[in-house]
Design an enzyme around this catalytic site. Structure first.
Site: not given
Ligand code: SF4
Length: 364
Positions: A125, A42, A143
């Site tokens: 996020y 991520e 996001d």
């Protein structure tokens, strides 16, 4: 046909999760998705396309397979593993967070959204993504992809860069989220945004699994959404790059300051203006070197989020005793394996390292 809020909230998850489970791209952090692997992926994917990040991701995981390895990795090696991805503070924060995880959480990422949020470099996020994908917790991970999909789905022209819009869209995501498949649901929205409901006015609505409940598609407005305030104009910064070689063919490199843009990374020496060869020779003399101008090198530009470097290079040869701590001579081999030259200097890497540079990442 009118698409009601209940239609969207009732049907989005089953349609999307089913589609995702059948069509998701096979990616290394999905097939073997430990919290650590999800976290690193991520962070890596925040400013980098999947295809461009994969090679880096696999190498990173090979070299640093656990939180412990990351926590203990020497900085120069960590920067080298991140080389080409850009936004190097991401790598530094990963390591800071790994050290906290080792010290305070026994080397395991906490299965708690709030505790994840307290770790360096982990925002809403990323915390939402790790919490939902790795631990199944029902939290949103919103996001730009998710904002785009929801703006189109609800035919909502609110400015997605406004915090209130993000807040409202997060509530919508949560209302649509199935309690038993939070991770797949979040990943399904991200996947839809990446491969079907694509950015820049190019949604592939005819191939979309949720077209039947999409208000933007029904209204014919999808390609005009989302609405975003235009970003401020970037500052233009002229830069002179000094490509300086000694008689052994080594290049002069300079360590950037520990704070700010490209913090702590290496670069050919540079001056933040366009200067004449004489000024470059004078500057090198102040560093203890006797330099001779050879020729003008390539011009290049590099765009950061807030600033654009317009670079021109001067090629020089030099000798003498360096009198600056931040400068050293490096062989092409050391530049390939040891020192991290950010992609901002991509135009000069081939010359300095003697190897071809990958074109993949755009923004490193
Ligand atoms: S139908 Fe089109 S606009 Fe709506 S979610 Fe699917 S791709 Fe996006």
């Amino acid at each position: 046909m009118l698409i009601s809020q209940q239609d969207i909230e009732g049907q989005l998850a089953p349609l999307l999760v089913d589609w995702y489970r059948q069509n998701a791209r096979v990616l290394p952090f999905r097939t073997h998705s430990t919290p650590y692997r999800v976290w690193v992926s991520e962070i890596m994917l925040q400013q980098t396309r999947v295809a461009a990040a994969l090679e880096h991701y696999n190498r990173f995981m090979q070299q640093l397979p656990t939180v412990q390895h990351l926590a203990e990795c020497p900085e120069e090696k960590l920067m080298k593993l991140w080389e080409g991805l850009g936004y190097y503070s991401r790598a530094r924060n990963l390591q800071k967070a790994a050290q906290v995880i080792v010290q305070q959480h026994g080397g395991e990422l906490p299965a708690d959204y709030k505790q994840l949020l307290e770790l360096p470099g982990i925002g809403e996020y990323t915390a939402g993504a790790i919490a939902s994908i790795s631990f199944g917790l029902p939290v949103a991970a919103v996001d730009g992809n998710v904002l785009r999909v929801f703006a189109r789905l609800y035919n909502d022209d609110s400015d997605i860069l406004r915090p209130e819009t993000k807040k409202e869209f997060t509530k919508r995501v949560l209302r649509c989220m199935p309690s038993d498949a939070a991770g797949d649901f979040n990943q399904a929205i991200m996947e839809l945004g990446a491969v079907v409901c694509a950015p820049n006015g190019a949604p592939q609505c005819l191939a979309c699994p949720v077209a039947s409940i999409c208000r933007g598609f029904a209204a014919g407005t999808a390609s005009q959404l989302p609405v975003k305030t235009p970003p401020k104009a970037r500052k233009i910064q002229p830069i002179t790059v000094l490509l300086v070689q000694d008689e052994q063919g080594r290049y002069l490199i300079q360590k950037r300051p520990e704070k700010g843009l490209l913090a702590g990374l290496w670069q050919p020496p540079l001056l933040e203006e366009h200067v004449s060869p004489e000024r470059a020779v004078d500057w090198l003399a102040r560093q203890g070197l006797c330099a001779v101008y050879q020729k003008t090198g390539k011009t290049a530009k590099h765009i950061f989020s807030h600033i654009e470097w317009q670079m021109k290079a001067l090629c020089l040869t030099a000798s003498g005793n360096l009198q600056a701590d931040q400068l050293l001579w490096a062989t092409p081999e050391q530049l390939r394996t040891e020192y991290t030259l950010p992609n901002a200097f991509k135009a000069y890497k081939t010359t300095m390292t003697g190897e071809k540079v990958s074109k993949k990442p755009k923004n490193a």
